[in-house]
Design an enzyme around this catalytic site. Structure first.
Site, short mmCIF file in Angstrom:
data_model
loop_
_atom_site.label_atom_id
_atom_site.label_comp_id
_atom_site.label_asym_id
_atom_site.label_seq_id
_atom_site.Cartn_x
_atom_site.Cartn_y
_atom_site.Cartn_z
N ARG A 144 68.88 9.76 39.88
CA ARG A 144 69.57 10.10 38.61
C ARG A 144 70.94 9.43 38.57
O ARG A 144 71.38 8.94 37.55
CB ARG A 144 69.68 11.61 38.47
CG ARG A 144 68.54 12.33 37.77
CD ARG A 144 67.16 11.83 38.16
NE ARG A 144 66.09 12.64 37.59
CZ ARG A 144 65.45 13.62 38.24
NH1 ARG A 144 65.76 13.90 39.50
NH2 ARG A 144 64.48 14.28 37.65
N ASP A 173 62.55 7.91 40.73
CA ASP A 173 62.36 8.82 39.59
C ASP A 173 62.59 7.97 38.36
O ASP A 173 63.01 6.81 38.46
CB ASP A 173 63.33 10.01 39.64
CG ASP A 173 62.71 11.26 39.05
OD1 ASP A 173 62.28 11.21 37.88
OD2 ASP A 173 62.61 12.28 39.76
N HIS A 251 56.91 11.57 37.31
CA HIS A 251 58.31 11.15 37.45
C HIS A 251 58.39 9.66 37.76
O HIS A 251 59.21 9.23 38.58
CB HIS A 251 59.00 11.94 38.58
CG HIS A 251 59.35 13.36 38.20
ND1 HIS A 251 60.47 13.69 37.48
CD2 HIS A 251 58.71 14.53 38.45
CE1 HIS A 251 60.51 15.01 37.31
NE2 HIS A 251 59.45 15.54 37.88
N GLU A 307 55.53 18.58 38.95
CA GLU A 307 55.68 18.49 37.49
C GLU A 307 54.87 17.36 36.84
O GLU A 307 55.38 16.67 35.95
CB GLU A 307 57.17 18.33 37.13
CG GLU A 307 57.99 19.49 37.61
CD GLU A 307 59.47 19.40 37.21
OE1 GLU A 307 59.95 20.37 36.62
OE2 GLU A 307 60.11 18.38 37.49
N TYR A 398 69.06 25.41 45.02
CA TYR A 398 69.31 24.29 44.11
C TYR A 398 70.81 24.14 43.87
O TYR A 398 71.41 24.89 43.09
CB TYR A 398 68.51 24.48 42.82
CG TYR A 398 67.14 23.82 42.90
CD1 TYR A 398 66.42 23.85 44.09
CD2 TYR A 398 66.58 23.16 41.81
CE1 TYR A 398 65.19 23.22 44.20
CE2 TYR A 398 65.34 22.53 41.91
CZ TYR A 398 64.65 22.57 43.10
OH TYR A 398 63.43 21.95 43.20
C1 ACM Z 1 61.43 20.00 41.33
O1 ACM Z 1 62.48 20.63 41.12
N1 ACM Z 1 60.75 19.50 40.31
C2 ACM Z 1 60.91 19.80 42.66
#
Ligand code: ACM
Ligand code: ZN
Length: 669
Positions: A144, A173, A251, A307, A398
């Protein structure tokens, strides 16, 4: 005054002598003795261990000092055979004895010695120490925003100081591919560069564009394989394994723009998921992984797996053909086939797959490890299936969440995760005893959507990473917050003295929203609430009594106190006061967290009734939409001279259509 000054002048060296250094993580056993070993006086250095003790030698080896009885000695320990990283340390006025089971033990001992050092003195002590968990990790998302290897080496130094031992790099990503792959140069020619330096601007600028290094204003970068090899070596010398992550099957917009033929529709920019129907996808990923394994000796290679939208798979002729051929029922089974095939490929090369918890299903190779980012129930499922588990649940690990009251902080992704909450995290909680042997450890994850600079990176990592280091080393038991906070402050002060970090200053911490800790009394407390629109089950708080229980929410929308509404007219609740009463004030707090699509109300309407059927409107306030960068909380209120009512109805619409309304209490006075 003069006498006081003289006292301090005389007492200062003595105070220094008796000051206890801040040790973090706290050793398993530590007894302080009087005095100190002076490293500025002659002593001999002996290594009788037969092992490489360079980390200790770098700190304490001295040349040409054989004419002395003072001694620093390294020995092999058999005391904890089979327990890696264990060491024993005895510092007296004349000797320093270090015994360790392996080279990693000498390294950890050296890290403790650094913390024991006060000027030229090592405080006398006896320490016996070993870690609770073998995996004590940090993840840095270099996609990012890109951080060069000097920045990463500095993070390795900081991690090593507190015995963290895994650096997971999220190398790929949509926002940028960061590793040179010789076989596929377009990954870095195109996939490593984008049109805006700030992720948020770039992400919202649809269609998102990639660029090349030569494009004016292009932002990005990548690591050459040589740079990564040096990084891996640098980390290894400090007891840290670098774990690479190559995202699949999702991703992956940057890959599928550089090589569109690997997606289902072959259209650049449009797809996030590889096409699992195509053999070319597997060929490509395997060739990439061969180069990854040549650079990273890590036993685990992280393959992402999170995801996956899989939207294009159901309609793709190649994917359909693959499902038919293998008898797979739907796209979830197709993803399982994908991950299983890649995991087997790693096993053939003597490595194991590590992946996010979405991949958990029977049939993966035995050596697979699951990185849990959702909750403990996924950990149980993975452990039951025989996989190893690393805990990094969003609620505790996180580090992209706010660490203090959001209005006082630079923009972050959302949530609220102060140091105390991370410190309270127990990775084994929720895992039955029989499955705990599967738990490798824990990891903090710093996603960098809102982290554009090294300063911000360190601000988000520290001091919070210290709480993970402490739990990773000491385990889940016998926590002492006050003692930890004191040591964390001491360690950050020392690290800052060595080289100023960007760390958050704990002394400025405002903490949890004050209202959240105080239960308030008011006329509607305990009253029944009927719902014109239901609350969402994910943000139910305590259910139908939540809005009249006297408890208000804190800085996190998911703290269990806020109730969330997304359906129909959003908030439409009626409170039954039980009997006719005089009502002078009706107030509700609302949270706004634009990143989570939670908005202040555009309108706030209060009406009252004596019979529950005929309502009189007291107010219908309108508010202009006001997006705030940081989450915040506002009160909407009606106040009057007093009216008689038994029923109070509150209605509120969100400022942005499609958004949520979050409230915590209907306060009636
Ligand atoms: C994640 O936060 N998608 C691993
Ligand atoms: Zn396909």
């Amino acid at each position: 005054m003069k006498a006081l000054f003289l006292f301090f002048l005389c007492a200062a060296p003595a105070l220094l002598l008796h000051a206890q250094p801040s040790l973090l993580p706290r050793p398993r056993q530590c007894e302080w003795d009087k005095g100190s070993f002076r490293t500025d006086r002659p002593y001999r250095f002996e290594n009788l261990s037969g092992m490489d003790v360079r980390p200790v030698a770098n700190l304490l080896e001295r040349a040409g000092t054989t004419q002395t009885t003072r001694l620093v000695r390294c020995e092999r320990s058999t005391e904890w055979s089979g327990r890696p990283e264990a060491y024993r340390l005895h510092v007296s006025r004349d000797t320093v004895r270090i015994a360790a089971t392996d080279e990693a033990g000498f390294l950890r001992a050296a890290q403790t010695l650094r913390q024991l050092m006060l000027g030229e003195r090592l405080k006398c002590c006896r320490i016996a120490d070993f870690p609770a968990y073998s995996w004590r990790g940090l993840m840095i998302d270099v996609s990012r925003h890109f951080f060069d290897t000097d920045c990463l080496k500095r993070q390795i130094d900081l991690m090593a100081a507190v015995k963290l031992n895994r650096l997971h790099l999220h190398l790929t990503d949509a926002a940028g591919w960061r590793m040179e792959i010789k076989r596929f140069p377009r990954l870095t020619e195109i996939g490593a560069w984008r049109t805006d330096s700030l992720w948020k601007t770039w992400w919202n600028d649809t269609p998102r564009h990639y660029a090349s290094a030569q494009t004016p204003g292009a932002y990005g970068g990548f690591y050459t394989q040589q740079e990564l090899r040096e990084l891996v070596e640098y980390a290894a010398q400090r007891g840290i394994t670098v774990v690479p992550e190559i995202e699949m099957p999702a991703h992956s917009e940057e890959v599928l723009t550089a090589y569109p033929e690997l997606s289902c529709t072959h259209e650049p920019y449009k797809q996030a998921d590889f096409c699992p129907g195509s053999e070319a996808t597997f060929q490509f990923l395997q060739e990439v992984l061969v180069e990854v394994m040549q650079v990273f000796p890590s036993a685990y290679i992280h393959l992402g797996g999170d995801e996956a939208g899989k939207a294009s798979w159901a309609d793709c002729p190649r994917c359909r053909q693959r499902m038919r051929q293998l008898g797979l029922h739907g796209v979830d089974e197709l993803q399982h086939y994908f991950m299983q095939r890649m995991a087997r490929f790693l096993e053939q090369h003597g490595r194991h797959m590590l992946a996010w918890d979405e991949v958990t299903a029977p049939g993966l190779p035995e050596g697979t490890a699951i990185m849990v980012w959702r909750d403990a129930s996924t950990a149980c499922q993975a452990a039951r299936l025989g996989y190893e588990v690393v805990m990094s649940p969003g609620a505790f690990c996180y580090l992209d969440s706010y660490q203090d009251a959001p209005p006082s902080q630079p923009e972050a992704i959302g949530g609220y995760l102060p140091l105390a909450k991370i410190y309270g995290f127990a990775p084994s909680q929720g895992l039955p005893d029989s499955l705990r042997s599967r738990l490798l450890g824990l990891q903090g994850n710093l996603w960098t959507e809102y982290v554009p600079t090294q300063h911000q990176l360190e601000y988000m990592l520290y001091p919070r990473a210290l709480a993970l280091a402490e739990t990773g080393w000491r385990g889940d038991e016998s926590k002492d917050w006050t003692d930890f906070r004191r040591r964390a402050t001491g360690v950050m002060k020392r690290l800052d003295e060595q080289s100023r970090t960007g760390a958050f200053d704990l002394r400025t911490e405002q903490g949890e929203r004050r209202e959240a800790g105080i239960r308030i009394s008011h006329k509607a407390r305990g009253a029944q609430v009927s719902y014109g629109q239901p609350y969402h089950p994910r943000y139910a708080s305590t259910g139908a009594g939540a809005l009249t229980d006297g408890w208000r929410g804190g800085w996190s929308p998911s703290d269990g106190r806020w109730q969330g509404f997304i359906k129909g007219d959003r908030l439409d609740v009626t409170v039954d006061l039980g009997r006719l009463q005089t009502v002078r004030k009706v107030a509700c707090d609302f949270m706004q967290a634009c990143g989570a699509e939670i908005y202040y109300p555009a309108s706030f309407r209060v009406s009252v009734s004596s019979d529950g059927a005929h309502f009189t409107e007291l107010c219908d306030r309108k508010y202009p939409s006001q997006r705030t960068v940081q989450p915040d909380i506002r009160t909407c209120c009606w106040k009057g001279r007093g009216c008689r009512a038994r029923y109070v109805r509150i209605q509120a619409l969100p400022a942005v259509w499609g958004g949520w309304v979050f409230t915590d209490e209907v306060v009636v006075k």
